[in-house]
Design an enzyme around this catalytic site. Structure first.
Site, PDB file in Angstrom:
ATOM      1  N   HIS A 208      -7.218 -32.588  75.576  1.00 50.42           N
ATOM      2  CA  HIS A 208      -6.295 -32.012  76.560  1.00 50.42           C
ATOM      3  C   HIS A 208      -6.686 -30.549  76.738  1.00 50.42           C
ATOM      4  O   HIS A 208      -6.541 -29.752  75.816  1.00 50.42           O
ATOM      5  CB  HIS A 208      -4.853 -32.143  76.053  1.00 50.42           C
ATOM      6  N   ARG A 292       5.439 -23.561  85.467  1.00 50.62           N
ATOM      7  CA  ARG A 292       6.266 -22.662  84.657  1.00 50.62           C
ATOM      8  C   ARG A 292       5.382 -21.854  83.712  1.00 50.62           C
ATOM      9  O   ARG A 292       4.196 -22.142  83.565  1.00 50.62           O
ATOM     10  CB  ARG A 292       7.222 -23.511  83.801  1.00 50.62           C
TER      11      ARG A 292
HETATM   12  C1  MV4 Z   1      -3.476 -40.018  79.700  1.00 54.85           C
HETATM   13  C2  MV4 Z   1      -4.164 -40.392  78.526  1.00 54.85           C
HETATM   14  C3  MV4 Z   1      -5.242 -41.214  78.645  1.00 54.85           C
HETATM   15  N1  MV4 Z   1      -5.611 -41.665  79.863  1.00 54.85           N
HETATM   16  N2  MV4 Z   1      -3.891 -40.489  80.884  1.00 54.85           N
HETATM   17  C4  MV4 Z   1       0.083 -37.614  77.653  1.00 54.85           C
HETATM   18  C5  MV4 Z   1       0.717 -36.370  78.141  1.00 54.85           C
HETATM   19  C6  MV4 Z   1       0.603 -36.430  79.599  1.00 54.85           C
HETATM   20  N3  MV4 Z   1       0.471 -35.110  80.169  1.00 54.85           N
HETATM   21  C7  MV4 Z   1      -0.593 -37.274  79.847  1.00 54.85           C
HETATM   22  N4  MV4 Z   1      -0.899 -37.918  78.606  1.00 54.85           N
HETATM   23  C8  MV4 Z   1      -1.969 -38.733  78.507  1.00 54.85           C
HETATM   24  N5  MV4 Z   1      -2.435 -39.215  79.689  1.00 54.85           N
HETATM   25  C9  MV4 Z   1      -4.930 -41.306  80.953  1.00 54.85           C
HETATM   26  N6  MV4 Z   1      -5.310 -41.792  82.140  1.00 54.85           N
HETATM   27  C10 MV4 Z   1      -3.707 -39.883  77.313  1.00 54.85           C
HETATM   28  C11 MV4 Z   1      -2.600 -39.078  77.298  1.00 54.85           C
HETATM   29  C12 MV4 Z   1      -2.193 -38.645  75.999  1.00 54.85           C
HETATM   30  C13 MV4 Z   1      -2.259 -37.335  75.632  1.00 54.85           C
HETATM   31  C14 MV4 Z   1      -2.671 -36.352  76.512  1.00 54.85           C
HETATM   32  C15 MV4 Z   1      -2.733 -35.041  76.131  1.00 54.85           C
HETATM   33  C16 MV4 Z   1      -2.400 -34.701  74.840  1.00 54.85           C
HETATM   34  C17 MV4 Z   1      -1.965 -35.639  73.943  1.00 54.85           C
HETATM   35  C18 MV4 Z   1      -1.892 -36.954  74.322  1.00 54.85           C
HETATM   36  C19 MV4 Z   1      -1.478 -37.908  73.407  1.00 54.85           C
HETATM   37  C20 MV4 Z   1      -1.409 -39.197  73.779  1.00 54.85           C
HETATM   38  C21 MV4 Z   1      -1.757 -39.567  75.073  1.00 54.85           C
END
Ligand code: MV4
Length: 453
Positions: A208, A292
């Site tokens: 992320h 924000r």
């Molecule tokens: C995802 C992903 C995998 N693939 N989208 C979780 C928070 C939200 N902002 C979006 N998230 C995710 N979206 C796709 N297409 C995995 C996550 C996700 C995640 C993302 C960022 C930080 C931690 C996370 C933990 C689990 C899943």
């Protein structure tokens, strides 16, 4: 410039905003619930107004109570901080109707980015890379299964009114889709009042990475580089850093360009964050934009020496940004650890009275907190005690400084996650920057109950 600002928030972020106002020569008004009568944001503001009983919906989320407090104190602007009303388009609209400046983007932009499926469409049209998925919302199972087969399983079904990980369901295979689709829609309707969902390919253990952006009303738009936020547990970030070890200069400039294109697509004004997922192949994809100030903004401040909260206030007052893109440079490295009143092993919240509070300090340490000895962490709000920010010349130095700071941070009376933070900072994969959103799952699971005592 504003003469007086009302701060529609509590805790460390309310104090952070008060400090920015002080330096800008602006008077402050705190609002508080009866649970926060003895909070530091109330003590340090120039004026204070009680806006209701402890539950957020009766106080910090009560739009008429907040607006009334601004009117009786003759405040000209409202800073919403993060959480509560920070991303309420309705609140931003009411502020405008009442002649109050909402310190953030306009209601139309908040709404456009709050609708996550619409935001995806906007970014596709603007040429910002997005995760392979649906063009907007998916209404029926047939459309969904058709699309999922095209993009390939596993897929994620996400609530359009969700965000930050709230309201997501995974489908592993075609026979899984209908059940998860119905569940996602039902949960979305219940949680957000809107059943709409969209579909994305599931990326496996991505990182992320988010970019801080700042825009003014004169058409200037800059980015303040990235934050690595992969260390999360149940969508709660625990550790954030800048710069990210996963980005080289080439990838950093491609991602920052995409972040600026995303913000420019909605003529973004004020501080915002463009969130990307970065996969193991080095491909990045837009997922959401937050409209924000974010909890983790201090890591960016530590390495850029730009006061993001002051800039938010300046641009809301119509002033141009005080710097250009060329002026923004990363110097050194910074890490933030969120110290929460929650048990290091069970991760259960532990509200109560803090009996001992010895804050860390020394070279390279910044502490954002509203806590003190005898302070009470109420059960009604988040459990953040403090944000410890360590800056060093290198990532190695900021890790060493953070360990030293966590070591000397004494909080008694409530359980804290300080021990968990120490374990993360001592982890070999963390030290080698081999991190992803899968890190905490592996980290928690790899510890046996015996080790955990
Ligand atoms: C995802 C992903 C995998 N693939 N989208 C979780 C928070 C939200 N902002 C979006 N998230 C995710 N979206 C796709 N297409 C995995 C996550 C996700 C995640 C993302 C960022 C930080 C931690 C996370 C933990 C689990 C899943």
């Amino acid at each position: 410039m504003f003469r007086k600002i009302l701060i529609a928030n509590r805790g460390e972020i309310a104090l952070r905003i008060i400090w920015a106002c002080r330096e800008l020569g602006i008077k402050t008004v705190a609002v508080y619930s009866t649970a926060d009568a003895h909070s530091l944001h109330v003590r340090f503001a120039d004026e204070e107004v009680c806006i209701g009983p402890p539950p957020s919906k009766d106080s910090y989320l009560n739009i008429s109570a907040v607006i009334s407090a601004a009117e009786i104190t003759d405040a000209e602007a409202i800073h919403p901080g993060y959480g509560f009303l920070a991303e309420s388009a309705q609140f931003a609209e009411v502020c405008r109707e009442c002649g109050l400046t909402f310190i953030g983007p306009g209601p139309d932009v908040i709404r456009a980015m709050g609708d996550k499926a619409a935001a995806r469409r906007t970014m596709v049209r603007a040429g910002v890379p997005t995760v392979p998925g649906s063009d907007g919302i998916v209404d029926d199972v047939e459309q969904g299964t058709g699309l999922a087969s095209e993009i390939g399983y596993p897929v994620l079904i996400k609530a359009s009114a969700g965000g930050g990980g709230r309201g997501m369901r995974m489908a592993d295979a075609p026979e899984d889709f209908e059940r998860q689709f119905v569940a996602a829609r039902t949960e979305a309707a219940l949680a957000f009042g809107v059943p709409d969902v969209y579909v994305e390919k599931l990326l496996i253990e991505p990182r992320h990475i988010e970019f801080q952006v700042l825009g003014d009303t004169h058409g200037n738009l800059v980015h303040l580089f990235e934050r690595e936020c992969s260390i999360q547990r149940r969508h709660q970030k625990l550790v954030e850093e800048c710069p990210s070890a996963a980005l080289d200069d080439g990838l950093r400039s491609r991602m920052s360009e995409a972040a600026l294109r995303a913000a420019a697509a909605v003529r973004y004004v004020n501080a915002g964050t463009v969130e990307f997922l970065l996969d193991a192949r080095g491909e990045f994809y837009f997922i959401e934009m937050n409209t924000r100030i974010q909890v983790e903004h201090p890591v960016t401040e530590a390495v850029t020496d730009i006061d993001i909260v002051k800039e938010q206030i300046r641009v809301a007052a119509g002033e141009p940004l005080g710097f250009t893109q060329d002026d923004v440079k990363i110097s050194g490295h910074a890490i933030e650890c969120r110290v929460n009143a929650e048990d290091s092993d069970t991760l259960m919240p532990s509200p109560g009275k803090i009996t001992t509070f010895h804050p860390p300090g020394g070279p390279g340490i910044r502490l954002d907190t509203a806590c003190y000895a005898e302070a009470v962490i109420p059960p009604y709000y988040d459990s953040l005690i403090a944000k410890v920010v360590a800056r060093g010349t290198t990532r190695g130095e900021s890790i060493l400084r953070m360990r030293r700071a966590l070591d000397s941070f004494v909080v008694e009376g409530v359980a804290t996650n300080l021990a968990l933070q120490q374990r993360i900072l001592a982890d070999e994969d963390f030290v080698r920057a081999r991190i992803s959103t899968g890190f905490m799952n592996r980290f928690i699971r790899s510890r046996t109950p015996v080790e955990r005592r």
